[in-house]
Design an enzyme around this catalytic site. Sequence first.
Site, PDB file in Angstrom:
ATOM      1  N   GLU A  85       0.666  -1.026  -0.076  1.00 37.44           N
ATOM      2  CA  GLU A  85      -0.041  -0.372  -0.094  1.00 37.44           C
ATOM      3  C   GLU A  85       0.307   1.635  -0.169  1.00 37.44           C
ATOM      4  OE1 GLU A  85      -3.237   0.204  -0.647  1.00 37.44           O
ATOM      5  OE2 GLU A  85      -3.820  -1.805  -0.008  1.00 37.44           O
ATOM      6  N   ARG A  95     -18.072   0.871   3.932  1.00 41.63           N
ATOM      7  CA  ARG A  95     -19.017   0.252   3.762  1.00 41.63           C
ATOM      8  C   ARG A  95     -20.191  -1.179   4.993  1.00 41.63           C
ATOM      9  NH1 ARG A  95     -19.895  -4.154   0.651  1.00 41.63           N
ATOM     10  NH2 ARG A  95     -17.398  -5.044   1.464  1.00 41.63           N
ATOM     11  N   CYS A 148      -8.606  -1.518   7.863  1.00 41.46           N
ATOM     12  CA  CYS A 148      -7.382  -1.538   7.432  1.00 41.46           C
ATOM     13  C   CYS A 148      -6.828  -0.410   7.417  1.00 41.46           C
ATOM     14  CB  CYS A 148      -7.010  -2.387   6.089  1.00 41.46           C
ATOM     15  SG  CYS A 148      -7.120  -4.286   6.219  1.00 41.46           S
ATOM     16  N   HIS A 171      -1.526  -5.410   1.569  1.00 43.08           N
ATOM     17  CA  HIS A 171      -2.377  -6.128   1.939  1.00 43.08           C
ATOM     18  C   HIS A 171      -2.103  -7.015   1.302  1.00 43.08           C
ATOM     19  CE1 HIS A 171      -5.799  -2.819   2.177  1.00 43.08           C
ATOM     20  NE2 HIS A 171      -6.335  -3.813   3.804  1.00 43.08           N
TER      21      HIS A 171
END
Lengths: 219, 219, 219, 219
Positions: A85, A95, A148, A171
């Site tokens: 990342e 979400r 995360c 990830h």
Amino acid sequence: MSEMPNRTVLLTGFAPFGGETCNPSWDAVQALDGETIEGHRIVARWLPVEFGASLVALRQAIHELAPSLVICVGQAGGRAQISLERVAINVDDARIPDNTGAQPVDEPIAQDGPAAYFTGLPIKAMLAALRAAGIPAEISQTAGTYVCNHVFYGLMHALRNVPAVRGGFVHIPYAPAQAALHPGAPSLPPSVVSDGLRLAVAVALTVERDARIAAGATH
Amino acid sequence: MSEMPNRTVLLTGFAPFGGETCNPSWDAVQALDGETIEGHRIVARWLPVEFGASLVALRQAIHELAPSLVICVGQAGGRAQISLERVAINVDDARIPDNTGAQPVDEPIAQDGPAAYFTGLPIKAMLAALRAAGIPAEISQTAGTYVCNHVFYGLMHALRNVPAVRGGFVHIPYAPAQAALHPGAPSLPPSVVSDGLRLAVAVALTVERDARIAAGATH
Amino acid sequence: MSEMPNRTVLLTGFAPFGGETCNPSWDAVQALDGETIEGHRIVARWLPVEFGASLVALRQAIHELAPSLVICVGQAGGRAQISLERVAINVDDARIPDNTGAQPVDEPIAQDGPAAYFTGLPIKAMLAALRAAGIPAEISQTAGTYVCNHVFYGLMHALRNVPAVRGGFVHIPYAPAQAALHPGAPSLPPSVVSDGLRLAVAVALTVERDARIAAGATH
Amino acid sequence: MSEMPNRTVLLTGFAPFGGETCNPSWDAVQALDGETIEGHRIVARWLPVEFGASLVALRQAIHELAPSLVICVGQAGGRAQISLERVAINVDDARIPDNTGAQPVDEPIAQDGPAAYFTGLPIKAMLAALRAAGIPAEISQTAGTYVCNHVFYGLMHALRNVPAVRGGFVHIPYAPAQAALHPGAPSLPPSVVSDGLRLAVAVALTVERDARIAAGATH
């Protein structure tokens, strides 16, 4: 972080979430716990999938261990490769609820923090090393807006005045056993991910200045 | 195929193609060569990625070995799971040339053959067994129109009057080392694929009547 | 089909299904109803999303209209371009129930029918014409195993002894208004689809022998 | 920007790049040029796909027009819906060269700028309005690292001390005529995009405080 960082590497993995019964991020880092890489001892710690509490646990582990390198690892179900990342952003936008039922929408992680932090890891050198070793890896331009990213941003915020300590986020895909329950979903076995993390740690401990390799996205 | 099939299982894998330096289908079946599964000896054979010649080699191997089960395995770069193919169609339509440079377009594989053959394998029972073992698998409704479909169709055409011999086709993802050269591409390690094939062979040798499990596609 | 086919083109669209409130296949063909293309009158008819009943309605329409060309159109939610289907297979395998609740699994459509029929349309010439007109189109190697494939197979089975009548199947994406409810899903407006179908009909009425254009899939 | 912003909205589109002969972002904004929305005059301007020069042109247009709202629009070939961008990051990392051949890798856009800026647009309210109107739209967590992100970041940097002026970035899919040359690629017609932009502008001009709608990503 008042003390000098010592020759310890902190790797964190997460609890299961979103209906899964395991989280490959924990399996992958746990497998490295106690190993020595480039003269550094690896310590693996477990983080809850909870806004807030995950960061409390992370900061506690950093305070206790005074590591010189911290890599937080999280599951990205649906991605196919190990994702290095690039950037953490200062927003929670969930979400789905976290494991306590909290679902923040468009709330800052650090009230007075900047909009984003770039990773402190040499992700291009890590990318080159992983690919050279035959381990599928990619640069990711977003860590999402869930727990995360929350942990990634909180980590970089905690380290903002501690230049001696490198930190960042990786990830990883589903494990094959998870993908077996998600028709069509990609996966990587924990053993491949562990090999990748071992290499990533070694690069982060030895490469001072990141490599200059194009790995951006046109959008 | 004038003789009775004996207790042999023929597994085939392919040569590399499309710019790759290896083909995980060959690695996966080669690893099983010489093993015994459900009292049957596994024999692995290599097929060229060539329209025509691939089928000559396959028919030769069938004639020589008189197997009671034939599973041809091929690489499907870009797919994420082990794909149990449902149907082979009577057409070659090559998007890229084969390894000899041949690129047939809309030509029948067997001049007087039917439009398609369904697999002879109990793919739904295989699907259930693979998933139960934590190995990512799916039913595929198309094997494409390239050499893999060519071999699949040719196999079923060769076996059309030999009900004692079961045959079918399985597509597998890139190996991780290949995916490391294809940003974002999914992969499965040869060891996971070999475990999956071992299980698939066992099911094909023991399950007479296929399971009734919905695994179709709305389109 | 005892009579000679006349200068009529039958286009069919489907009822909504799978929780949708409209089906763009019906909107697209209805818009062409009554038009004249290459001297042929277009007649649009509506089919239910039901195994069995859809085919009864289709055969009735064919019997009544005696068309010289039949193109059945269906929604493929998730696909991005107009899909010219190459092949229909003799199996129903419903991932979701049809609009009456029926959910056949691995049942043949025609008990004594062949495993598959190829389309009767010049799909490569249609592909070239659509692309030349700036309309996104592709060849599809599978129409799935749901009601769309059911109707496609049933159509080709009904026409198997009627060489004077051309038939085939075209899948289309969601309409934009549907995609607005499916985050990330592709779509095409009914007007673009209608333009594409108009062109597809013209090609099917005028091109005797299909073009030779590679448009296959490696898997 | 020494003057008060006036009742002008600046929309920018880009030149073609990456081998395309048109850029739908320019077509979409050009179609709105001269319109009046919520009492504001729309002015469309064209930006080159060049690091540096694109920002010079953008700042010049802002200086000249003193708009109260600026929305830059760019093509995201491969995306299926109108993407309302959440965040711009301070890095150029070009996977392909820009239209002058420049290909910066991991260089900051503003030497002393922050790592990122969040959009100044009420993107959640815009999302709700677009979906309600049947126009496919989504929140995007990354605008990439190419010229689009470069312009987005440069815009927000230019507006950092000008709270009276709202700015942000919207990515749009290929036009259908482009997708016709990219097998399988999604698209939206310029007319749908223009309708979406018209609505987005109206929301940005009238909604003071953004809506609270979950539209994040787990990764």
